[in-house]
Design an enzyme around this catalytic site. Sequence first.
Site, PDB file in Angstrom:
ATOM      1  N   ARG A  41       0.829  -1.215   0.000  1.00 34.05           N
ATOM      2  CA  ARG A  41       0.000   0.000   0.000  1.00 34.05           C
ATOM      3  C   ARG A  41       0.862   1.264   0.000  1.00 34.05           C
ATOM      4  NH1 ARG A  41      -5.024  -1.497   4.067  1.00 34.05           N
ATOM      5  NH2 ARG A  41      -6.282  -2.484   2.465  1.00 34.05           N
ATOM      6  N   LYS A 202     -17.614 -19.188   2.523  1.00 33.36           N
ATOM      7  CA  LYS A 202     -19.071 -19.229   2.706  1.00 33.36           C
ATOM      8  C   LYS A 202     -19.794 -18.333   1.729  1.00 33.36           C
ATOM      9  CE  LYS A 202     -18.861 -19.972   7.662  1.00 33.36           C
ATOM     10  NZ  LYS A 202     -19.224 -19.422   8.962  1.00 33.36           N
ATOM     11  N   GLY A 359     -10.250  -9.769   0.448  1.00 31.80           N
ATOM     12  CA  GLY A 359      -9.995 -10.838   1.423  1.00 31.80           C
ATOM     13  C   GLY A 359      -8.682 -11.553   1.187  1.00 31.80           C
ATOM     14  N   GLY A 382     -12.582  -4.482   1.657  1.00 30.68           N
ATOM     15  CA  GLY A 382     -14.005  -4.158   1.684  1.00 30.68           C
ATOM     16  C   GLY A 382     -14.446  -3.269   0.529  1.00 30.68           C
TER      17      GLY A 382
HETATM   18  P1  AMP Z   1     -13.081 -16.039   2.198  1.00 31.16           P
HETATM   19  O1  AMP Z   1     -12.449 -15.238   3.321  1.00 31.16           O
HETATM   20  O2  AMP Z   1     -14.551 -16.175   2.302  1.00 31.16           O
HETATM   21  O3  AMP Z   1     -12.600 -15.582   0.841  1.00 31.16           O
HETATM   22  O4  AMP Z   1     -12.568 -17.529   2.414  1.00 31.16           O
HETATM   23  C1  AMP Z   1     -11.228 -17.887   2.321  1.00 31.16           C
HETATM   24  C2  AMP Z   1     -11.049 -19.147   3.098  1.00 31.16           C
HETATM   25  O5  AMP Z   1     -11.843 -20.179   2.551  1.00 31.16           O
HETATM   26  C3  AMP Z   1      -9.634 -19.647   3.054  1.00 31.16           C
HETATM   27  O6  AMP Z   1      -9.090 -19.558   4.355  1.00 31.16           O
HETATM   28  C4  AMP Z   1      -9.766 -21.103   2.612  1.00 31.16           C
HETATM   29  O7  AMP Z   1      -8.960 -21.971   3.387  1.00 31.16           O
HETATM   30  C5  AMP Z   1     -11.213 -21.385   2.867  1.00 31.16           C
HETATM   31  N1  AMP Z   1     -11.708 -22.471   2.018  1.00 31.16           N
HETATM   32  C6  AMP Z   1     -11.701 -22.540   0.693  1.00 31.16           C
HETATM   33  N2  AMP Z   1     -12.212 -23.714   0.259  1.00 31.16           N
HETATM   34  C7  AMP Z   1     -12.544 -24.408   1.343  1.00 31.16           C
HETATM   35  C8  AMP Z   1     -13.121 -25.709   1.546  1.00 31.16           C
HETATM   36  N3  AMP Z   1     -13.445 -26.491   0.520  1.00 31.16           N
HETATM   37  N4  AMP Z   1     -13.335 -26.096   2.817  1.00 31.16           N
HETATM   38  C9  AMP Z   1     -12.995 -25.295   3.852  1.00 31.16           C
HETATM   39  N5  AMP Z   1     -12.461 -24.075   3.722  1.00 31.16           N
HETATM   40  C10 AMP Z   1     -12.229 -23.637   2.482  1.00 31.16           C
END
Ligand code: AMP
Length: 402
Positions: A41, A202, A359, A382
């Site tokens: 940054r 999620k 993220g 964000g």
């Molecule tokens: P996000 O912050 O929502 O972008 O999620 C990123 C996180 O999702 C990372 O820490 C990954 O380890 C996790 N992730 C990705 N695929 C999977 C999976 N199949 N099962 C569990 N965690 C996952």
Amino acid sequence: MSSFKTLDTLADDMAAGGIVLIRADLNVPLDDSGAVRDATRLERLLPSLKKLSQNGFRIGVLSHFGRPKGRRMAEMSLAPIAAALSGLLGQKVTFAGDCIGDAAQEALTSLPKGGICVLENTRFHGGEEADDADFAAELAAPADAYVNDAFSAAHRAHASTHGITKYLPTYCGHAMQAELSALNAALGNPKRPLVAVVGGAKISTKLDLLGNLSTKTDILVIGGGMANTFLAAQGHKVGTSLCEDTMLEIARTIMAEAENKGCTILLPRDAVIAAEFAAGQSREICAAQAVPEDKMILDAGPEAVRDICAAFDKAATLIWNGPLGAFEVEPFDVATNSAAQHAATLTREGQLTSIAGGGDTVAALNHAGAGKDFSYVSTAGGAFLEWLEGKKLPGVSALSHH
Ligand code: AMP
């Protein structure tokens, strides 16, 4: 974008010696010894600072740092960042113990032409996050012009990103301009076909993102843990995988709306499964419809990666947010690595405009060794996501009202 005034206009508008406040994002990660762990940054801020300095302006840098919630907290002082910035610029950078009042005024007026001073954390004052008009006026008081170069803070209507623009002529910095033109290439006026990858844990945290992208893209690749929820919504059993059972109906709605808009949703045909989420597991592969009851999906399988790479081959523009698997733990980084490297190759060859951010995405692409070859990697979390969600960002809107 054309309605924003840039630093070239500022150079025409203001004589050398004028005081300009630049809103930066100095909120960089520090290690235990207080040293900057990732200076990306700060590095992106250098072109604007150099330009303003070359124009002979006296420059005050405004930024937040951490979440002190209106209180003065020594561990959230910007003093160490001022020193790091000085090192990167190869130029003296002074520091003022407050961003308003006599301390700020004296620090700014005593700068030589072209001199730079970092002002203390704006969030030491409650008026910052409240977008308080009096506080914004106090911030603006010593200055003749305001530049916003902090896209990553532009989703917040705070005094230093929003309120201050009512009191000073407002300009768009180089880093902000680069970010906005990348985002415009991604979603404003993209070359088609437009493919988006949305991965991560999620869907509940990415509903607005999925909703907007499924109406705007030609192909929406869904990966990571959230793909499990979509597979379950199609009636497949996903064993012990991460899966949001309360989101199945929403996942079906997203799929139906995408179909209505002519967007193809690409789900993984096969998966890498294991008994538990731990390092060094053997890499078992199964069809996405045949996940055993006692196993969990931790990555996309090789067929899925082939589908994703084939989608990239057809694409002119790619937007990427989130990993395709649990990439932090080997061997569940393979799909993310392979797909990211393919996107990087296509970008290098000039066939693809690739824009990524939000993220864990930057970490995932860097882990794959692919980030440096993407057309643009946003360091904004964000704000990048809110833009992709189709929301108006107050800090960006405020740039065009002047
Ligand atoms: P996000 O912050 O929502 O972008 O999620 C990123 C996180 O999702 C990372 O820490 C990954 O380890 C996790 N992730 C990705 N695929 C999977 C999976 N199949 N099962 C569990 N965690 C996952």
